[in-house]
Structure formats: structure tokens, C-alpha cells
Design a protein around this motif. Structure first.
Motif, PDB file in Angstrom:
ATOM      1  N   ALA A   5       0.825  -1.218   0.000  1.00 60.34           N
ATOM      2  CA  ALA A   5       0.000   0.000   0.000  1.00 60.34           C
ATOM      3  C   ALA A   5       0.857   1.267   0.000  1.00 60.34           C
ATOM      4  O   ALA A   5       0.482   2.272  -0.598  1.00 60.34           O
ATOM      5  N   VAL A   6       2.021   1.208   0.652  1.00 60.39           N
ATOM      6  CA  VAL A   6       2.839   2.428   0.750  1.00 60.39           C
ATOM      7  C   VAL A   6       3.530   2.704  -0.597  1.00 60.39           C
ATOM      8  O   VAL A   6       3.544   3.835  -1.085  1.00 60.39           O
ATOM      9  N   ASN A   7       4.064   1.657  -1.219  1.00 61.61           N
ATOM     10  CA  ASN A   7       4.632   1.850  -2.568  1.00 61.61           C
ATOM     11  C   ASN A   7       3.557   2.273  -3.562  1.00 61.61           C
ATOM     12  O   ASN A   7       3.780   3.082  -4.458  1.00 61.61           O
ATOM     13  N   ARG A   8       2.359   1.708  -3.389  1.00 67.33           N
ATOM     14  CA  ARG A   8       1.260   2.030  -4.301  1.00 67.33           C
ATOM     15  C   ARG A   8       0.901   3.522  -4.283  1.00 67.33           C
ATOM     16  O   ARG A   8       0.370   4.057  -5.243  1.00 67.33           O
ATOM     17  N   LEU A   9       1.170   4.189  -3.142  1.00 64.75           N
ATOM     18  CA  LEU A   9       0.859   5.626  -3.073  1.00 64.75           C
ATOM     19  C   LEU A   9       1.589   6.361  -4.193  1.00 64.75           C
ATOM     20  O   LEU A   9       1.025   7.203  -4.877  1.00 64.75           O
ATOM     21  N   LYS A  10       2.861   6.022  -4.377  1.00 63.44           N
ATOM     22  CA  LYS A  10       3.643   6.680  -5.424  1.00 63.44           C
ATOM     23  C   LYS A  10       3.202   6.206  -6.813  1.00 63.44           C
ATOM     24  O   LYS A  10       3.088   6.998  -7.740  1.00 63.44           O
ATOM     25  N   ILE A  11       2.986   4.898  -6.932  1.00 64.03           N
ATOM     26  CA  ILE A  11       2.624   4.349  -8.249  1.00 64.03           C
ATOM     27  C   ILE A  11       1.298   4.953  -8.716  1.00 64.03           C
ATOM     28  O   ILE A  11       1.154   5.388  -9.862  1.00 64.03           O
ATOM     29  N   GLN A  12       0.338   5.008  -7.797  1.00 59.75           N
ATOM     30  CA  GLN A  12      -0.979   5.522  -8.176  1.00 59.75           C
ATOM     31  C   GLN A  12      -0.951   7.048  -8.366  1.00 59.75           C
ATOM     32  O   GLN A  12      -1.686   7.593  -9.183  1.00 59.75           O
ATOM     33  N   TYR A  13      -0.077   7.713  -7.618  1.00 59.08           N
ATOM     34  CA  TYR A  13       0.104   9.156  -7.794  1.00 59.08           C
ATOM     35  C   TYR A  13       0.584   9.437  -9.220  1.00 59.08           C
ATOM     36  O   TYR A  13       0.003  10.243  -9.951  1.00 59.08           O
ATOM     37  N   GLY A  14       1.640   8.749  -9.631  1.00 58.93           N
ATOM     38  CA  GLY A  14       2.192   8.957 -10.982  1.00 58.93           C
ATOM     39  C   GLY A  14       1.170   8.609 -12.057  1.00 58.93           C
ATOM     40  O   GLY A  14       1.005   9.334 -13.039  1.00 58.93           O
ATOM     41  N   THR A  15       0.463   7.506 -11.847  1.00 60.46           N
ATOM     42  CA  THR A  15      -0.515   7.056 -12.840  1.00 60.46           C
ATOM     43  C   THR A  15      -1.622   8.089 -13.024  1.00 60.46           C
ATOM     44  O   THR A  15      -2.161   8.269 -14.116  1.00 60.46           O
ATOM     45  N   SER A  16      -1.942   8.809 -11.934  1.00 68.12           N
ATOM     46  CA  SER A  16      -3.110   9.702 -11.963  1.00 68.12           C
ATOM     47  C   SER A  16      -2.918  10.926 -12.854  1.00 68.12           C
ATOM     48  O   SER A  16      -3.876  11.611 -13.166  1.00 68.12           O
ATOM     49  N   PHE A  17      -1.699  11.229 -13.258  1.00 69.84           N
ATOM     50  CA  PHE A  17      -1.522  12.439 -14.068  1.00 69.84           C
ATOM     51  C   PHE A  17      -2.232  12.310 -15.414  1.00 69.84           C
ATOM     52  O   PHE A  17      -2.872  13.251 -15.867  1.00 69.84           O
ATOM     53  N   ALA A  18      -2.156  11.135 -16.019  1.00 68.58           N
ATOM     54  CA  ALA A  18      -2.828  10.971 -17.314  1.00 68.58           C
ATOM     55  C   ALA A  18      -4.123  10.180 -17.188  1.00 68.58           C
ATOM     56  O   ALA A  18      -5.082  10.444 -17.885  1.00 68.58           O
ATOM     57  N   TYR A  19      -4.111   9.174 -16.291  1.00 73.88           N
ATOM     58  CA  TYR A  19      -5.170   8.169 -16.349  1.00 73.88           C
ATOM     59  C   TYR A  19      -6.138   8.309 -15.174  1.00 73.88           C
ATOM     60  O   TYR A  19      -5.707   8.423 -14.022  1.00 73.88           O
ATOM     61  N   PRO A  20      -7.436   8.251 -15.453  1.00 81.19           N
ATOM     62  CA  PRO A  20      -8.402   8.364 -14.353  1.00 81.19           C
ATOM     63  C   PRO A  20      -8.304   7.138 -13.446  1.00 81.19           C
ATOM     64  O   PRO A  20      -8.177   6.018 -13.945  1.00 81.19           O
ATOM     65  N   PRO A  21      -8.326   7.328 -12.126  1.00 81.98           N
ATOM     66  CA  PRO A  21      -8.181   6.184 -11.223  1.00 81.98           C
ATOM     67  C   PRO A  21      -9.201   5.068 -11.475  1.00 81.98           C
ATOM     68  O   PRO A  21      -8.943   3.920 -11.153  1.00 81.98           O
ATOM     69  N   CYS A  22     -10.336   5.397 -12.114  1.00 86.26           N
ATOM     70  CA  CYS A  22     -11.329   4.340 -12.347  1.00 86.26           C
ATOM     71  C   CYS A  22     -10.855   3.355 -13.401  1.00 86.26           C
ATOM     72  O   CYS A  22     -11.570   2.423 -13.737  1.00 86.26           O
ATOM     73  N   CYS A  23      -9.655   3.523 -13.949  1.00 90.46           N
ATOM     74  CA  CYS A  23      -9.188   2.523 -14.904  1.00 90.46           C
ATOM     75  C   CYS A  23      -8.041   1.709 -14.324  1.00 90.46           C
ATOM     76  O   CYS A  23      -7.445   0.915 -15.022  1.00 90.46           O
TER      77      CYS A  23
END
Ligand code: GLA
Length: 732
Positions: free
Chosen positions: A554-572
Motif C-alpha cells: 500500500a505504501v509503494n502504491r501511493l507513489k505508483i498511483q500518484y504517478g498514474t493519476s496524471f494521465a489516467y483516471p483512477p477508475c481505470c
């Protein structure tokens, strides 16, 4: 009108709601770039082209003795090659005489309603009720009769311009294409930063912001997939641009194979941004009368900072990319068997996991790798997509029925693009994989890559997928791809066409997905490539959700999901609560925090439900209910706000979703670095209505939107390392 052509100044202006894009046909027929930025009126922009006599900047023949006209420093819309522009080019063609010159001059143009067509690859489309215009400009190289057709489509309300290029050979000899960028953007000098998303397996899309310096800067993939290492998304922003304010440009490439995004700051500090198929290992022979289609690039400009840019991409990808009905539907809470059992399972064990998962509020059971052929480890079996009856005596349909009888949907894992040497498929068709004759091959995860440039290989994949989907009622398919391509050589193509294999592989994959995915709109497809190794818009066109990373910490995911969110909507992106200690990092994180992080995406579980205590299962049930009751709607359709940057704020990471009406919000925070005798920090919210009043779920006090955004809410000092909070706000 979205697209305006001024005959007198020979200028094109493309307007979106908030931006303008301008270009001009020079007196010699070159297509020059004038402007891209916040919206301006239809006025004359000629003064933006400033000519100078500069040393070592050659002048084209048609300029005669005019030493001030040189392609070396003019902003071009699509560069020439070999005519005195030394920056990284838009195109490289080898002509029949061996010369490497392309000098495209405007032949004609047309403006038409709707969208240009792009065949063979995913692209954006207007949704019902949306209108737009397209522009096509033909640039002809007179000597070779090669023509670059530049296509633009304006998504006015979305502040987006899509672009692509088609190369056509109008001569009677073959032309060899060695580079064709989907777009080039030349900008005047300024103080810019560039933001890219490099990473690796288990640590994808790390946000990286650096100042632009002179020289060539590139990100790209040569692995055959868009890759864990770089993502086909690039942001260029002014130095002072923040989440809330400032100018920024985002470029996304709708392509799943080798790509290149390069930014060059030239001798005069001007910028050139290119995006397209990676020219490395690319060479395409275009016969007389034939054409080559570049993938689509998406260009967006925001004057409202990085959040404004992300919101535009999120809305665009949610509404204009994937046309499958599932995109707009609630996605089921799932449990996946991978981290629960890996290869060590049989039917009985799976049914037990599914049975206990019912008590956790799960709606979909996914049987991951290991169910077919001789697949008892990752060394064998890929390619043999017949259920292993020793493990699953009831067969696929029998197991599916049992799962359905429990009131759960059934999902399955496949990796169709791969083969193990230890498989029936490989023994029958050793020539079906990518490997150069006479050379030892390179294995990855002990597997080889099927040659999807061959039609018979694509047909085989379609037929086994169809067979599987008709044999059992499957509700969800996880489509995986677990290695980078190597030994890229196809037995089906002659020597002079081997530079086409990487791209033909991607085209083959799209043909397969068109047939399998688009003909089964009732099935929810999830993309995967060792987690997030093919997290790109082209895959989102087929798969409304993608397994974001094999890293479930979960802690690593914070960064991974943060980076992903710039282009991609979290619902994907799929995010799962996994076991503790975490299998990838060994970290121990409270169950509630694992939920909070997994509810920053499509929520699910990735653990052995039979090993949870009754109390833990009850907690998981609450989590699933919370997701369905409150959170899913906001995650699917709300606006996403990054409330902190995990690379700068080491103490906590926070984010929120705000409904489009701004009457509800979901706010989440995780403590990432706890200090003793902690400072009292306040979390400032974003995106609310200033004048409205909001109440936190379960509390009586009310706060104005202005107060929540300006002063913020106190972060409880009692929160310990890796603890988190998440709550809903409602307008009252
Ligand atoms: C990849 C996926 C995992 C899992 C395994 C199975 O690594 O990302 O989620 O499906 O393959 O082999």
C-alpha cells in the motif's frame, strides 16, 4: 467554428474552449507552427515568425538570396529532413536513389465535420451529442512523390486536439520509411520543466519533474510493449506551473508498442517535442500506392495547472476512448487467486477461497495463472489453453457453474501472446514465435513471444479465446503479457521487411483484441503486463481497467498511483487489498490503510480469504460495502485531486475525489513518515464550492468550502506510521 483558415494570411487556427493552436503556410509552401496556448481571438499572428540571417543555417533554394529564411530555426509543424533543419525530425524516408531527404510542401488541405478516420489502431471518438471538426493537410515531397497527410481533430469542449500522420507513396517505386512521428510541436524559447513517468517492474510511473536544459531528452520503449520503464505520456510545463495554476501541455500516444517521446531544446533555446513510434528497430517498406498510418497522439493544453490537465485527460479517456458499455458501469469487487495460491491450487481450494470471499462482500472470483495445460510453475504450459482436469476435475464450465451458484461472477487469467517451449503449442508450431533462424534465443520468465505479425497466430488466439468464452460463462478476463520482446524476427517476412515486425506485432494484437474484446461487450476485460507494463490509452480502449502494478504494497502504491493519476483516471486502475506482511516488500500496513489505498481505484482483494479471521473478514465486508455504497460512484465519475506530492511531502500522502456537482467528496490520507511529538498539520482540500457548507459523514459540525480549502482540516496527531483516514463530505 473550431477550425478557421484565413486565405489571405494562409493561416490555420484551431480553437478549443480554452486554447488556440495556430499554423501558417510560408511563402515557399512550408507549414510553420505559430502558436499553441491559451485561447486567443482570430487575429494575425505573422509577427510571431521572426527571420534572421544566422551563421550555419542553410537557406532552401526557393528562398533565392534571402539568407534570413532557414528551416534551421523556424518553428515547423512537421519537419523536413535533409533540408537544413538539424533538430530531431518528424520523418525520415530513404528514397529509391538512397537519398534521405524529405521536403514536404503544402499541396492542399480540407476542413470537414467529425473525425478523420484512422484504421488498424485504437483512437478517440466523439460521444453521442458531441461534435467537432477535422483538418487534413497534405505535404508533398515533389521529388519522391511521398506525401505526409497531417490530420487534426478538435475536441472543443475537452480542450484537446488529436493528431496523426498518414504517409502515402504516390510514386511507382518503393519508399522506405525509417521514422514517422505522430506529432511534432515546436515552441518558442521559455523556462520550462518536463514531467515524465519512468519506472520499473513493481515500481511503475514514478513522477519525475526536471528543468528542460539544452540538448535532446527522450523517453521511450524498445521492448515491444509501452513498458514499465517509461509511459507514453509527457508533460511540458512552465517553471512556475503548480497543481493549481500555470500553463502546461500534455501529450499522450495511443499506442502499446515501441514509442518515443523526445524533447529537444535547440541552439536558440526553442523547443521541439516529438511523439510517435520509436524509430529504433523500425523500418517500413511502402510500396507504390501504399500508405502507412501513425498512431494517434493526444495534445492538451491547460492554463489551470497540472490538475486542470489531468482533469481534461481523465474526462477524455473516460468519455471518448473506450466505447464498451462497461466503462460507465460499476465494476464488481473482486478477489484474485494469484497472491492467495500462486500455482498451488486445485478446485477444492479455489472453491474454499471463493466461499470465504463471499463473507467479505466480494462479487467476482478470479482464477489466475495455473489452471491450464501443464502449468504447475511458470516454466511450462503457456499456449495450451485447455483446463487441467487434474486440478479442476469439474472442468471450466463445471467450476464456473459452482462459482455462479455461490452468487459470484467468474473471472479467468490468460496470457495469449506467449508460449513456453514445454507446451503442446510450441512442439506443434516452433516457428510461431519470434526468434531469428540460426541464433540462440533469449528467454524471459522462461517463455517466448508468439509472432503476432503472422495472421495464423492471431487466428489461433482468436479461436482459443472464442472457444473458452463459449465453453463457460466467463464474466471477466485478465489479459496478461509477461515479458519484453527480444529476437524480433519473423519467419513470415523477407529480410528487407524485418524492421516492420515490432509494429506488425502491435497491429496483430489490435486485430485480435478487436475480434475478441469488441465482440464480447458483456465480458469485463482487465489489461495486465506484469502489472503496469502496458498501461497506455490503446490498452484502455479495450480494457476499461488495468492491473496497475504487481506491487500491492500500500505504501509503494501511493507513489505508483500518484504517478498514474496524471494521465489516467483512477477508475481505470485495479488496486487490491493484499496480505500482511506484503509479499513484495515485507511491510506491515493496517488493513484499513490497505483498503484506503485500494479504494483509490477499482477495489478488490488479492489474498487467501481462508487465512483471514472472522473479524478480518467482517472488516473486509465493511470495506466492500463502503466502496459500493459511497465511494465507487465518486471514483468512477468524480474529479480527482492530488492533495500532496509523495516525493516532496514525506509525512503523509493525500488525495480526494469531488463529484462534478461539487456536492460530495471522498478525502483520503495515509501517514508515510511518522515523527515523535509530531507537528500539527492541516490538510487543505481542493475543488469544493467556496460558498457552500459541508458536513463530514458521521459528524455534526459544518465547514464552508472556503474554510476547508484555505485553512484545511487538522490531521489527527494520534495517527501512527502507515495509519490512514478516509471520509466523505456532503454539502448541507
Ligand atoms: C503477472 C501478473 C500477476 C499474475 C502473474 C501470473 O505477473 O501481473 O498479477 O497474474 O502474472 O503468472
Amino acid at each position: 467554428m473550431a477550425i478557421v483558415y484565413n486565405e489571405n494570411s494562409r493561416t490555420f487556427l484551431l480553437h478549443t474552449k480554452n486554447t488556440t493552436y495556430g499554423m501558417k503556410i510560408s511563402r515557399y509552401g512550408n507549414l510553420l507552427h505559430l502558436y499553441y496556448g491559451q485561447r486567443i481571438p482570430d487575429e494575425n499572428l505573422d509577427y510571431l515568425i521572426q527571420l534572421h540571417d544566422r551563421g550555419f543555417s542553410p537557406n532552401p533554394n526557393e528562398a533565392g538570396n534571402d539568407r534570413t529564411f532557414s528551416l534551421d530555426f523556424l518553428n515547423q509543424e512537421f519537419s523536413t529532413d535533409g533540408k537544413g533543419d538539424y533538430r530531431s525530425p518528424s520523418i525520415q524516408v530513404v528514397n529509391p536513389d538512397g537519398s534521405r531527404i524529405f521536403s514536404g510542401k503544402v499541396k492542399d488541405h480540407r476542413i470537414f465535420p467529425g473525425k478523420y478516420t484512422l484504421s488498424g489502431m485504437p483512437s478517440l471518438s466523439f460521444q453521442e451529442g458531441e461534435a467537432g471538426e477535422s483538418l487534413e493537410i497534405r505535404l508533398l515531397d515533389q521529388e519522391s512523390q511521398g506525401e505526409a497527410v497531417l490530420c487534426y481533430c478538435v475536441f472543443e469542449d475537452k480542450d484537446v486536439i488529436t493528431r496523426t500522420v498518414r504517409f502515402e507513396n504516390h510514386s511507382d517505386k518503393p519508399l522506405r520509411l525509417e521514422r514517422l512521428m505522430s506529432m511534432t510541436l515546436d515552441l518558442n524559447a521559455g523556462a520550462y520543466d518536463m514531467i515524465t513517468f519512468p519506472g520499473r517492474h513493481l515500481m511503475e510511473r514514478e513522477f519525475t519533474r526536471v528543468p528542460v536544459t539544452p540538448g535532446l531528452h527522450a523517453v521511450g520503449s524498445s521492448r515491444g510493449a509501452s513498458s514499465h520503464q517509461y509511459n507514453p505520456f509527457f508533460i511540458l510545463c512552465e517553471k512556475e506551473t503548480s497543481e493549481d495554476q500555470g500553463l502546461c501541455y500534455g501529450v499522450s500516444l495511443i499506442y502499446s508498442g515501441n514509442f518515443l517521446m523526445e524533447l529537444e531544446q535547440d541552439q536558440f533555446h526553442k523547443l521541439r517535442l516529438n511523439a510517435g513510434i520509436n524509430p529504433k528497430d523500425f523500418s517500413f517498406l511502402i510500396g507504390p500506392g501504399e500508405s502507412f498510418q501513425a498512431p494517434e497522439a493526444v495534445l492538451c493544453c491547460s492554463g489551470e495547472g497540472l490538475t486542470g490537465l489531468s482533469h481534461r485527460f481523465h474526462d477524455l479517456f473516460r468519455e471518448n476512448l473506450c466505447r464498451l458499455p462497461y466503462v460507465k458501469k460499476n465494476r464488481p469487487v473482486l478477489i484474485n487467486s494469484w497472491e492467495a495460491a500462486y500455482f498451488d491450487f486445485d478446485e477444492e481450494k479455489l472453491l474454499k477461497i471463493a466461499g470465504e470471499a463471499k463473507k467479505m462482500g466480494v462479487e467476482l472470483f478470479v482464477m489466475d495463472d495455473g489452471w491450464f495445460g501443464s502449468r504447475d510453475s511458470d516454466n511450462a504450459g503457456l499456449g495450451d489453453w485447455k483446463v487441467n482436469l487434474k486440478k479442476i476435475p469439474s472442468g471450466l464450465s463445471g467450476l464456473t457453474e459452482k462459482i455462479h451458484a455461490m452468487g459470484l461472477q467468474f473471472g479467468i487469467w490468460v496470457e495469449p501472446e506467449m508460449v513456453n517451449e514445454d507446451s503442446e503449442l510450441y512442439r506443434a508450431h516452433p516457428d510461431w514465435c519470434l526468434k531469428a533462424a540460426g541464433r540462440p534465443m533469449t528467454r524471459g520468465r522462461n517463455q517466448l513471444v508468439l509472432d503476432l505479425s503472422r495472421q495464423e497466430v492471431c487466428d489461433y488466439i482468436v479461436s482459443f479465446m472464442e472457444e473458452m468464452l463459449s465453453e463457460a460463462k466467463i464474466d471477466y478476463v485478465k489479459w496478461d503479457m509477461n515479458r519484453s520482446l527480444s529476437d524480433v524476427w519473423s519467419g513470415a517476412l523477407p529480410a528487407e521487411r524485418q524492421g516492420e515486425v515490432f509494429h506488425r506485432y502491435v497491429l496483430g494484437l489490435y486485430r485480435v483484441l478487436d475480434q475478441v474484446v469488441l465482440s464480447h461487450p458483456e465480458v469485463l476485460f482487465c489489461g495486465c503486463c506484469g502489472g503496469g507494463g502496458r498501461f497506455d490509452p490503446a490498452m484502455l480502449y479495450y480494457h476499461p481497467q488495468i492491473w496497475c502494478s504487481d506491487n500491492t504494497d500500500a505504501v509503494n502504491r501511493l507513489k505508483i498511483q500518484y504517478g498514474t493519476s496524471f494521465a489516467y483516471p483512477p477508475c481505470c486502475l485495479e488496486a487490491h487489498v493484499s496480505t500482511c506482511p506484503n509479499h513484495q516488500t515485507g511491510r506491515e500496513v493496517p488493513l484499513r490503510t490497505r483498503e484506503i489505498v485500494a479504494q483509490n481505484g477499482i477495489f478488490g482483494f488479492e489474498l487467501d480469504s481462508t487465512k483471514l479471521s472472522e473479524e478480518e473478514k467482517a472488516q473486509c465486508m465493511e470495506q466492500s460495502e463502503r466502496y459500493r455504497r459511497n465511494n465507487a460512484k465518486l471514483i468512477l465519475s468524480g474529479d480527482y485531486y492530488r492533495l500532496s506530492n509523495p516525493y516532496e511531502n514525506l509525512y503523509y500522502n493525500a488525495w480526494s475525489y469531488v463529484s462534478k456537482e461539487k456536492d460530495r467528496a471522498l478525502v483520503s490520507l495515509v501517514i508515510t513518515e511518522k515523527e515523535g511529538n509530531d507537528a500539527q498539520r492541516f490538510l487543505k482540500l481542493r475543488g469544493l464550492k467556496k460558498e457552500a457548507f459541508y458536513q463530514i459523514e458521521g459528524r455534526q459540525d459544518r465547514f464552508s468550502g472556503a474554510l476547508l480549502m484555505q485553512a484545511g482540516l487538522p490531521i489527527p496527531c494520534g495517527l501512527r506510521q502507515y495509519e490512514g483516514i478516509s471520509f466523505c463530505l456532503k454539502e448541507v
